[in-house]
Design a protein around this motif. Structure first.
Motif, PDB file in Angstrom:
ATOM      1  N   ILE A  60       0.839  -1.201   0.000  1.00 36.23           N
ATOM      2  CA  ILE A  60       0.000   0.000   0.000  1.00 36.23           C
ATOM      3  C   ILE A  60       0.872   1.249   0.000  1.00 36.23           C
ATOM      4  CG2 ILE A  60      -1.767   1.310   1.230  1.00 36.23           C
ATOM      5  CD1 ILE A  60      -2.772  -1.292   2.429  1.00 36.23           C
ATOM      6  N   ARG A  61       0.710   2.074  -1.003  1.00 33.91           N
ATOM      7  CA  ARG A  61       1.399   3.374  -1.063  1.00 33.91           C
ATOM      8  C   ARG A  61       0.557   4.456  -0.389  1.00 33.91           C
ATOM      9  NH1 ARG A  61       3.873   6.145  -6.569  1.00 33.91           N
ATOM     10  NH2 ARG A  61       4.579   8.106  -5.608  1.00 33.91           N
ATOM     11  N   LEU A  62      -0.720   4.424  -0.645  1.00 31.36           N
ATOM     12  CA  LEU A  62      -1.681   5.345  -0.025  1.00 31.36           C
ATOM     13  C   LEU A  62      -2.985   4.590   0.153  1.00 31.36           C
ATOM     14  CD1 LEU A  62      -2.708   8.213   0.811  1.00 31.36           C
ATOM     15  CD2 LEU A  62      -3.321   8.547  -1.593  1.00 31.36           C
ATOM     16  N   LEU A  63      -3.558   4.657   1.353  1.00 28.36           N
ATOM     17  CA  LEU A  63      -4.831   4.001   1.640  1.00 28.36           C
ATOM     18  C   LEU A  63      -5.939   5.039   1.629  1.00 28.36           C
ATOM     19  CD1 LEU A  63      -6.401   1.448   2.552  1.00 28.36           C
ATOM     20  CD2 LEU A  63      -5.913   2.150   4.917  1.00 28.36           C
ATOM     21  N   VAL A  64      -7.033   4.741   0.935  1.00 33.91           N
ATOM     22  CA  VAL A  64      -8.179   5.650   0.856  1.00 33.91           C
ATOM     23  C   VAL A  64      -9.376   4.982   1.522  1.00 33.91           C
ATOM     24  CG1 VAL A  64      -9.624   7.078  -0.629  1.00 33.91           C
ATOM     25  CG2 VAL A  64      -7.274   6.536  -1.324  1.00 33.91           C
ATOM     26  N   LEU A  65      -9.980   5.681   2.486  1.00 31.03           N
ATOM     27  CA  LEU A  65     -11.122   5.155   3.235  1.00 31.03           C
ATOM     28  C   LEU A  65     -12.213   6.211   3.320  1.00 31.03           C
ATOM     29  CD1 LEU A  65      -9.301   3.662   6.363  1.00 31.03           C
ATOM     30  CD2 LEU A  65     -10.375   2.322   4.565  1.00 31.03           C
ATOM     31  N   GLY A  66     -13.463   5.758   3.404  1.00 32.82           N
ATOM     32  CA  GLY A  66     -14.561   6.669   3.693  1.00 32.82           C
ATOM     33  C   GLY A  66     -14.595   7.000   5.173  1.00 32.82           C
ATOM     34  N   LYS A  67     -15.139   8.165   5.501  1.00 30.23           N
ATOM     35  CA  LYS A  67     -15.174   8.599   6.898  1.00 30.23           C
ATOM     36  C   LYS A  67     -15.949   7.614   7.766  1.00 30.23           C
ATOM     37  CE  LYS A  67     -17.550  12.241   8.344  1.00 30.23           C
ATOM     38  NZ  LYS A  67     -17.942  13.633   8.664  1.00 30.23           N
ATOM     39  N   ARG A  68     -16.996   7.045   7.220  1.00 28.96           N
ATOM     40  CA  ARG A  68     -17.736   6.002   7.927  1.00 28.96           C
ATOM     41  C   ARG A  68     -17.986   4.867   6.963  1.00 28.96           C
ATOM     42  NH1 ARG A  68     -20.504  10.430  10.168  1.00 28.96           N
ATOM     43  NH2 ARG A  68     -22.177  10.279   8.645  1.00 28.96           N
ATOM     44  N   ARG A  71      -4.480   3.545  13.710  1.00 28.39           N
ATOM     45  CA  ARG A  71      -3.519   3.142  14.726  1.00 28.39           C
ATOM     46  C   ARG A  71      -2.653   1.970  14.274  1.00 28.39           C
ATOM     47  NH1 ARG A  71      -4.897   5.385  19.746  1.00 28.39           N
ATOM     48  NH2 ARG A  71      -6.918   6.421  19.746  1.00 28.39           N
ATOM     49  N   SER A  72      -3.147   1.142  13.347  1.00 22.05           N
ATOM     50  CA  SER A  72      -2.472  -0.108  13.006  1.00 22.05           C
ATOM     51  C   SER A  72      -1.533  -0.010  11.811  1.00 22.05           C
ATOM     52  CB  SER A  72      -3.516  -1.204  12.724  1.00 22.05           C
ATOM     53  OG  SER A  72      -4.346  -1.428  13.842  1.00 22.05           O
ATOM     54  N   LEU A  73      -1.815   0.903  10.870  1.00 22.33           N
ATOM     55  CA  LEU A  73      -1.055   0.954   9.634  1.00 22.33           C
ATOM     56  C   LEU A  73      -0.094   2.139   9.615  1.00 22.33           C
ATOM     57  CD1 LEU A  73      -3.327  -1.055   8.837  1.00 22.33           C
ATOM     58  CD2 LEU A  73      -3.228  -0.079   6.546  1.00 22.33           C
ATOM     59  N   ALA A  74       1.048   1.967   8.968  1.00 23.98           N
ATOM     60  CA  ALA A  74       2.064   3.020   8.894  1.00 23.98           C
ATOM     61  C   ALA A  74       1.974   3.831   7.607  1.00 23.98           C
ATOM     62  CB  ALA A  74       3.452   2.401   9.016  1.00 23.98           C
ATOM     63  N   CYS A  75       1.162   3.409   6.653  1.00 27.83           N
ATOM     64  CA  CYS A  75       1.076   4.110   5.376  1.00 27.83           C
ATOM     65  C   CYS A  75       0.224   5.373   5.501  1.00 27.83           C
ATOM     66  CB  CYS A  75       0.475   3.197   4.313  1.00 27.83           C
ATOM     67  SG  CYS A  75      -1.215   2.677   4.676  1.00 27.83           S
ATOM     68  N   PRO A  76       0.387   6.336   4.583  1.00 23.67           N
ATOM     69  CA  PRO A  76      -0.503   7.497   4.575  1.00 23.67           C
ATOM     70  C   PRO A  76      -1.950   7.060   4.349  1.00 23.67           C
ATOM     71  CG  PRO A  76       1.413   7.864   3.171  1.00 23.67           C
ATOM     72  CD  PRO A  76       1.418   6.417   3.531  1.00 23.67           C
ATOM     73  N   ILE A  77      -2.879   7.740   5.019  1.00 19.89           N
ATOM     74  CA  ILE A  77      -4.294   7.379   4.927  1.00 19.89           C
ATOM     75  C   ILE A  77      -5.100   8.619   4.552  1.00 19.89           C
ATOM     76  CG2 ILE A  77      -6.300   6.478   6.166  1.00 19.89           C
ATOM     77  CD1 ILE A  77      -4.342   4.992   8.010  1.00 19.89           C
ATOM     78  N   LEU A  78      -5.833   8.523   3.461  1.00 21.52           N
ATOM     79  CA  LEU A  78      -6.703   9.607   3.014  1.00 21.52           C
ATOM     80  C   LEU A  78      -8.137   9.257   3.380  1.00 21.52           C
ATOM     81  CD1 LEU A  78      -7.265  12.235   1.507  1.00 21.52           C
ATOM     82  CD2 LEU A  78      -7.240  10.939  -0.637  1.00 21.52           C
ATOM     83  N   ILE A  79      -8.758  10.074   4.229  1.00 20.58           N
ATOM     84  CA  ILE A  79     -10.122   9.838   4.701  1.00 20.58           C
ATOM     85  C   ILE A  79     -11.045  10.804   3.977  1.00 20.58           C
ATOM     86  CG2 ILE A  79     -11.635   9.800   6.722  1.00 20.58           C
ATOM     87  CD1 ILE A  79      -9.010   9.463   8.395  1.00 20.58           C
TER      88      ILE A  79
END
Length: 286
Positions: free
Chosen positions: A122-130, A150-158
């Motif tokens: 994973i280079r960048l993780l994209v998730l919905g707010k809910r 808390r668990s992943l070290a990759c950048p996360i886009l919410i």
């Protein structure tokens, strides 16, 4: 070396469309491959058996357990098919947005467990707010999202329910070593190459803080279209929220951990509050 992808998690929620759009934007901007993921949480399905010993006869109980097992398998098949249809639709939307050959994966298991297993790619993780189960709880932030952060070290886009490519970003900077690493990661990326950047420190002004902020702003000069820096006093969340509104910010960028009041943005309640109330995308960088 494993090729690292923009990885986007989709489900049946209204946030999946914005996740698709944000992931497609990141994939095009970074010229990185895109993979959509749908996780089927086996724990979310009803248990196949219920202990009714002493309440019904043995024969009747065996018949009931067989029916429950068959029903559970039918639910599992429907969940898999629904997931495949969602993944197909996400790939089609990404292709329409200019992404070449998006991929899809369907996994059985909890979302956090699934992403932890995949995180090396994973280079960048994209998730919905809910997610799907939490979208009707307007004041609630699902535990999955906090656990992922808390668990992943990759950048996360919410993402909120709608996403548009950012023109102005706000980087929340605290002067810590972690904050400096966040700046270095932004500088090393092409994600914000044509974007106006606002670099903001929330805290008491001092000569050292101004030096730290000026150094960070100088580093960002070659990575963004323009850079504006400012030191502001006040409570972190309220101050950043006010600044976003006054400057028509499109996306907030912050580090996951720091050594000042910004640290509360993850380890305390402030991050939860910011994500809960956010009406624009939030990029969290470790």
């Amino acid at each position: 070396m494993t090729e690292r992808h923009i990885t986007a998690c989709i489900d049946g929620s209204h946030f999946s469309t914005s996740v698709c759009d944000a992931a497609a934007w990141a994939s095009r901007t970074l010229q990185a491959p895109l993979t959509f993921v749908h996780a089927i949480d086996r724990n979310a399905r009803p248990a196949a058996a219920t202990d009714t010993t002493g309440q019904i006869g043995l024969g009747a109980r065996e018949h009931l357990l067989a029916e429950l097992a068959e029903l559970d398998e039918k639910r599992a098949r429907v969940a898999r098919e629904e997931g495949r249809l969602m993944l197909d639709a996400a790939c089609e939307r990404a292709r329409a947005d200019g992404v070449d050959a998006p991929e899809s994966r369907q996994r059985n298991g909890e979302l956090v467990e699934t992403l932890t297993d995949m995180q090396d790619s994973i280079r960048l993780l994209v998730l919905g707010k809910r997610g799907e189960s939490g979208e009707t709880a307007h004041g609630h932030l699902g535990s999955n999202l906090e656990r992922v952060i808390r668990s992943l070290a990759c950048p996360i886009l919410i993402t909120p329910q709608n996403f548009t490519a950012p023109e102005r970003i706000l980087i929340s900077f605290d002067g810590s070593a972690t904050g400096q690493r966040m700046i270095e990661r932004v500088v090393a990326s092409t994600l914000f190459a044509g974007v106006e950047c606002h670099l903001v420190y929330v805290g008491d002004p001092s000569e050292q803080r101004r030096k730290d902020l000026d150094r960070a702003a100088e580093q960002l000069q070659g990575s963004c279209a323009s850079v504006h820096s400012e030191i502001l006093g006040g409570e972190v969340e309220a101050t950043l929220r006010d600044y976003k509104q006054r400057n028509a910010i499109d996306m907030l960028v912050m580090g996951a951990y720091g050594h000042s009041r910004i640290r509360q943005l993850l380890v305390g309640s402030t991050t939860t509050d910011m994500i809960r109330h956010a009406k624009l995308p939030l990029l969290i960088i470790r």
